[in-house]
Design a protein around this motif. Structure first.
Motif, PDB file in Angstrom:
ATOM      1  N   PHE B  25       0.840  -1.206   0.000  1.00 44.78           N
ATOM      2  CA  PHE B  25       0.000   0.000   0.000  1.00 44.78           C
ATOM      3  C   PHE B  25       0.873   1.253   0.000  1.00 44.78           C
ATOM      4  O   PHE B  25       0.637   2.203  -0.756  1.00 44.78           O
ATOM      5  CB  PHE B  25      -0.878   0.031   1.262  1.00 44.78           C
ATOM      6  N   ALA B  26       1.906   1.247   0.885  1.00 45.53           N
ATOM      7  CA  ALA B  26       2.739   2.445   1.045  1.00 45.53           C
ATOM      8  C   ALA B  26       3.524   2.728  -0.229  1.00 45.53           C
ATOM      9  O   ALA B  26       3.638   3.876  -0.655  1.00 45.53           O
ATOM     10  CB  ALA B  26       3.688   2.268   2.227  1.00 45.53           C
ATOM     11  N   ILE B  27       4.057   1.673  -0.879  1.00 42.51           N
ATOM     12  CA  ILE B  27       4.881   1.899  -2.072  1.00 42.51           C
ATOM     13  C   ILE B  27       4.034   2.430  -3.217  1.00 42.51           C
ATOM     14  O   ILE B  27       4.408   3.371  -3.915  1.00 42.51           O
ATOM     15  CB  ILE B  27       5.602   0.578  -2.466  1.00 42.51           C
ATOM     16  N   VAL B  28       2.840   1.838  -3.406  1.00 45.27           N
ATOM     17  CA  VAL B  28       1.966   2.335  -4.476  1.00 45.27           C
ATOM     18  C   VAL B  28       1.555   3.773  -4.183  1.00 45.27           C
ATOM     19  O   VAL B  28       1.516   4.620  -5.073  1.00 45.27           O
ATOM     20  CB  VAL B  28       0.716   1.435  -4.611  1.00 45.27           C
ATOM     21  N   PHE B  29       1.295   4.065  -2.916  1.00 40.83           N
ATOM     22  CA  PHE B  29       0.852   5.416  -2.571  1.00 40.83           C
ATOM     23  C   PHE B  29       1.958   6.435  -2.796  1.00 40.83           C
ATOM     24  O   PHE B  29       1.728   7.500  -3.362  1.00 40.83           O
ATOM     25  CB  PHE B  29       0.385   5.461  -1.113  1.00 40.83           C
ATOM     26  N   THR B  30       3.188   6.091  -2.398  1.00 37.14           N
ATOM     27  CA  THR B  30       4.250   7.083  -2.585  1.00 37.14           C
ATOM     28  C   THR B  30       4.621   7.217  -4.051  1.00 37.14           C
ATOM     29  O   THR B  30       4.956   8.303  -4.494  1.00 37.14           O
ATOM     30  CB  THR B  30       5.526   6.726  -1.802  1.00 37.14           C
ATOM     31  N   SER B  31       4.554   6.122  -4.828  1.00 31.12           N
ATOM     32  CA  SER B  31       5.024   6.258  -6.210  1.00 31.12           C
ATOM     33  C   SER B  31       3.956   6.828  -7.134  1.00 31.12           C
ATOM     34  O   SER B  31       4.298   7.447  -8.125  1.00 31.12           O
ATOM     35  CB  SER B  31       5.561   4.934  -6.749  1.00 31.12           C
ATOM     36  N   ARG B 185       8.577   5.054 -15.364  1.00 31.51           N
ATOM     37  CA  ARG B 185       9.322   3.869 -14.947  1.00 31.51           C
ATOM     38  C   ARG B 185       9.266   3.695 -13.426  1.00 31.51           C
ATOM     39  O   ARG B 185       9.045   2.587 -12.925  1.00 31.51           O
ATOM     40  CB  ARG B 185      10.776   3.963 -15.418  1.00 31.51           C
ATOM     41  N   THR B 186       9.416   4.784 -12.676  1.00 31.37           N
ATOM     42  CA  THR B 186       9.365   4.638 -11.217  1.00 31.37           C
ATOM     43  C   THR B 186       7.963   4.203 -10.780  1.00 31.37           C
ATOM     44  O   THR B 186       7.820   3.384  -9.877  1.00 31.37           O
ATOM     45  CB  THR B 186       9.738   5.948 -10.506  1.00 31.37           C
ATOM     46  N   ALA B 187       6.933   4.735 -11.457  1.00 27.31           N
ATOM     47  CA  ALA B 187       5.568   4.342 -11.085  1.00 27.31           C
ATOM     48  C   ALA B 187       5.350   2.857 -11.348  1.00 27.31           C
ATOM     49  O   ALA B 187       4.829   2.124 -10.500  1.00 27.31           O
ATOM     50  CB  ALA B 187       4.555   5.172 -11.871  1.00 27.31           C
ATOM     51  N   ALA B 188       5.778   2.401 -12.543  1.00 28.38           N
ATOM     52  CA  ALA B 188       5.591   0.990 -12.879  1.00 28.38           C
ATOM     53  C   ALA B 188       6.364   0.098 -11.905  1.00 28.38           C
ATOM     54  O   ALA B 188       5.865  -0.946 -11.464  1.00 28.38           O
ATOM     55  CB  ALA B 188       6.045   0.733 -14.312  1.00 28.38           C
ATOM     56  N   THR B 189       7.588   0.530 -11.545  1.00 26.70           N
ATOM     57  CA  THR B 189       8.365  -0.262 -10.590  1.00 26.70           C
ATOM     58  C   THR B 189       7.633  -0.372  -9.258  1.00 26.70           C
ATOM     59  O   THR B 189       7.598  -1.443  -8.641  1.00 26.70           O
ATOM     60  CB  THR B 189       9.746   0.382 -10.353  1.00 26.70           C
ATOM     61  N   GLY B 190       7.053   0.745  -8.819  1.00 22.22           N
ATOM     62  CA  GLY B 190       6.321   0.737  -7.550  1.00 22.22           C
ATOM     63  C   GLY B 190       5.181  -0.257  -7.570  1.00 22.22           C
ATOM     64  O   GLY B 190       5.029  -1.080  -6.658  1.00 22.22           O
ATOM     65  N   TRP B 191       4.380  -0.230  -8.634  1.00 29.55           N
ATOM     66  CA  TRP B 191       3.240  -1.153  -8.725  1.00 29.55           C
ATOM     67  C   TRP B 191       3.710  -2.596  -8.813  1.00 29.55           C
ATOM     68  O   TRP B 191       3.102  -3.495  -8.226  1.00 29.55           O
ATOM     69  CB  TRP B 191       2.363  -0.802  -9.931  1.00 29.55           C
ATOM     70  N   ALA B 192       4.814  -2.818  -9.570  1.00 26.62           N
ATOM     71  CA  ALA B 192       5.314  -4.184  -9.708  1.00 26.62           C
ATOM     72  C   ALA B 192       5.817  -4.712  -8.368  1.00 26.62           C
ATOM     73  O   ALA B 192       5.522  -5.848  -7.973  1.00 26.62           O
ATOM     74  CB  ALA B 192       6.428  -4.217 -10.759  1.00 26.62           C
TER      75      ALA B 192
END
Lengths: 394, 297
Positions: B25-31, B185-192
């Motif tokens: 949750f936290a990673i998706v939210f921050t990215s 790219r950073t957003a996709a990495t976060g979701w992955a």
């Protein structure tokens, strides 16, 4: 200005026609459709309350079903007779309905230390907890609520006239016997119209403008002299009261309530209604309630004649699964393609229709940046039409 | 005393699994600034892939496929849906994710039906004993894996260009973009990343003592929301603290339910995380370790 007056007149006439149709419907509808209509009107009131909170004031709530549950159980307890298993106060139903609204509003106010300090999705997460807490109380306070299996709901009555199949035992209008469902239909219609009228006035009055100002910028709102925490708490209280009335009406429409009626799914359903209809729009909330509440009922009723639906439990696509997927997809589609939901789309259509004969927009979508120099607060170029999805004035 | 110790160890190991989900949750939210209500379904999806594939390709390859599948679903949700919102803001994004969750969860529920799928995990229903305290083997493995996973996350976010770029993008997207960091790219990495963590957590949530893969898993993943909120919306260490706190609370409340039920009622263990969350939000609106600047609304 005259154009505005004409469009306002048109929408007044349209509304009047709809009300007349709604008044006449019980003469022709079958019991199934009457029941569906009762659910639609009850959830529409809840959705109107939520659209004030989410659409106008910009605060997310996932706890709407909790307040609906409080309203439903307060009504059931205060009007019910005390029995060996569950208690009841035996008050007149009108008092019960008022109590349902008042207690929900009070509990909403008790939540205001949280509701006034958090905003947006943070409030949404905090209210998520309410659904679970209220459900826990409903299951455990069984001397009031009947516990897990729920309790029966006394029918509504005013001055000896009961909104059920009895007392008077026989009542007919234009050759159609008016039973409980028919009588409740008119009660619900009056309540729904009053709720919509009140919400419309709140939204376009001083209070609603303050709420919208808080939504757009808390700093700007505070600078204008609006008490931000107070505004957020007040919209939360109003929306809780709406939910309480909606809950009491749902209790009347069901005749028996149990904690499972007011689960997290019900909260999400309220949100889906207002998103489909268009955030902040009272009419949109009603249309959304119609779609979300009626779709599963209609699909279930006609599953036999729809070839792509299978019987429940057979592993195929059963009606309730199909309706959930349809409205999950509907939310996604509306959020991706339909700015402002159905209400926003209708407004844009109306606007385009009234503008095309006079002056076709010179620069359309080709270069919106130069066509309209105004940009919106999120940095995106404004639409060519000046109407915004969340505007509070018309 | 050993009963108490057992409850504490149970709570801590369960809390570590929750913190994997909370970190997602936290990673998706921050990215990307998205409150991912579909995360529970992604957890279920990962576990479902493992449960369906393990009879044919074995548990470990199935786990890899599950992690990749969950990551892919996350990336697709972001690129196909979140980035095309008509009115992009945190509120509409959250509601969009509710819609995604309804579709994913309904479809998975339909596929699973009334069955409870087995996972085929090598630790099965084994129990590990430490003196007179016993703990399910799956939980012990989960604790080890979680510690390794968080060490990996720490390394990623503090020692690699990609992770530092993700932090920069979260702190100030436009500036990071000007510095040559590709936000897509950073957003996709976060979701992955969140998807991978979700699949791993899904496997542990469905191993013994849980009966197996059933649609209710998505709901128990919901219990990670209080953990995430408690820790702070943008903080991965906060997710660990929150997860441990929530795991401990619910294990102790459930473990001592007999003593507590006269005044708290039965089944308070499921509600306790949310009560703790509301209380903490009252005192600290941005969570225990969350930063104030992270308020993105």
């Amino acid at each position: 200005m005259s154009e505005l007056r004409a469009s306002r007149l048109a929408s007044r006439i349209g509304g009047l026609v709809l009300v007349l149709v709604a008044l006449a419907l019980p003469l022709v509808l079958s019991d199934f459709w009457l029941q569906a209509g009762l659910f639609v009107m009850a959830t529409a009131i809840g959705a109107i309350g939520l659209t004030l909170l989410v659409g106008v004031a910009g605060q997310l709530s996932l706890g709407h079903a909790a307040f609906a549950a409080i309203g439903a159980y307060v009504y059931a307890w205060s009007t019910g007779e005390s029995t060996t298993t569950v208690g009841g106060a035996g008050l007149p139903p009108v008092v019960g309905l008022l109590l349902a609204a008042a207690v929900s509003a009070l509990i909403g106010a008790a939540f205001s230390p949280v509701a006034g300090r958090l905003r947006g999705i943070y409030l949404g997460l905090a209210t998520l907890g309410l659904v679970f807490v209220v459900r826990h109380l409903l299951v455990n306070l069984d001397q009031w609520t009947g516990g897990f299996t729920g309790r029966n709901v006394a029918p509504f009555a005013i001055a000896g006239f009961s909104f059920s199949n009895k007392s008077p035992d026989f009542l007919a209008v234009a050759g159609v016997e008016f039973e409980g469902l028919h009588r409740l239909w008119y009660l619900f219609l009056v309540l729904a119209l009053a709720a919509a009228w009140l919400a419309g006035n709140l939204r376009s009055g001083r209070t609603g403008r303050a709420w919208a100002n808080v939504r757009d910028s808390e700093t700007a709102a505070a600078a204008m002299g609006i008490g931000v925490a107070r505004a957020k708490a007040s919209v939360f209280v109003v929306s809780s009261a709406y939910a309480g009335v909606a809950g009491a009406m749902l209790a009347l429409a069901y005749g028996r309530i149990a904690p499972d009626v007011f689960s997290l799914t019900a909260s999400v359903d309220f949100l889906v209604m207002i998103v489909l209809g268009g955030l902040g729009s009272v009419g949109g909330a009603v249309v959304g309630a119609l779609f979300v509440t009626a779709l599963p009922l209609v699909l279930a009723e006609y599953s036999g004649s729809l070839p792509f639906l299978a019987a429940p439990g057979s592993g195929g696509l059963d009606p309730s699964t199909a309706s959930r997927i349809v409205y999950g997809l509907a939310i996604i589609a509306v959020l991706l393609f339909l700015r402002g939901g159905l209400a926003g789309a209708a407004r844009r259509l109306r606007h385009r229709a009234s503008r095309t004969p006079a002056a076709p927009p010179a620069a359309s979508t080709a270069n919106p940046g130069t066509a309209s120099p105004s940009t919106q607060d999120d940095g995106h170029p404004a639409e060519v039409t000046p109407s915004r999805s969340k505007e509070t004035t018309r | 005393m050993s009963y108490f110790l057992e409850q504490v160890l149970n709570g801590l190991s369960y809390g570590l699994v929750l913190s994997l989900i909370a970190a997602g949750f936290a990673i998706v939210f921050t990215s990307t600034g998205v409150l991912n209500f579909a995360h529970g379904s992604i957890v279920l999806f990962g576990a479902y892939l493992v449960a369906v594939l393990h009879p044919t390709i074995g548990f470990w390859p199935a786990l890899l496929v599950g992690m990749a599948g969950a990551a892919l679903v996350g990336v697709l949700i972001n690129t196909l849906l979140v980035r095309h919102l008509a009115d992009p803001n945190p509120g509409t994004a959250a509601i969009l994710m509710l819609g995604v969750d309804i579709v994913l969860l309904t479809e998975l529920t339909r596929r699973i039906g009334n069955k409870v799928l087995t996972l085929g995990a090598p630790w099965g229903a084994d129990v590990v004993r430490f003196g007179d305290v016993s703990l399910p083997a799956g939980r012990v493995v989960a604790a080890g894996v979680t510690v390794v996973a968080f060490a990996g996350l720490w390394y990623l976010f503090s020692r690699t260009d990609l992770g530092v770029g993700m932090r920069a993008a979260a702190a100030d997207g436009p500036t990071a973009s000007l510095m040559g960091i590709r936000l897509s790219r950073t957003a996709a990495t976060g979701w992955a990343l969140a998807g991978v963590l979700a699949a791993v957590a899904g496997v542990f949530l469905t191993s013994f003592p849980a009966p197996g893969v059933a649609p209710t898993v998505a709901l128990s993943a919901f219990a990670a929301i209080p953990a995430w909120v408690l820790g702070g919306f943008d903080s991965v260490p906060g997710a660990v603290v929150g997860g441990l706190l929530i795991g401990l609370t619910s294990a102790l409340v459930t473990g001592y339910e007999g003593d507590l039920s006269p005044f708290l009622g039965t089944g308070f263990g499921e509600v306790a995380p949310y009560v703790v969350m509301i209380v903490v939000l009252l005192v600290r609106p941005s969570g225990l370790l969350g930063s104030k600047e992270a308020v993105r609304v």
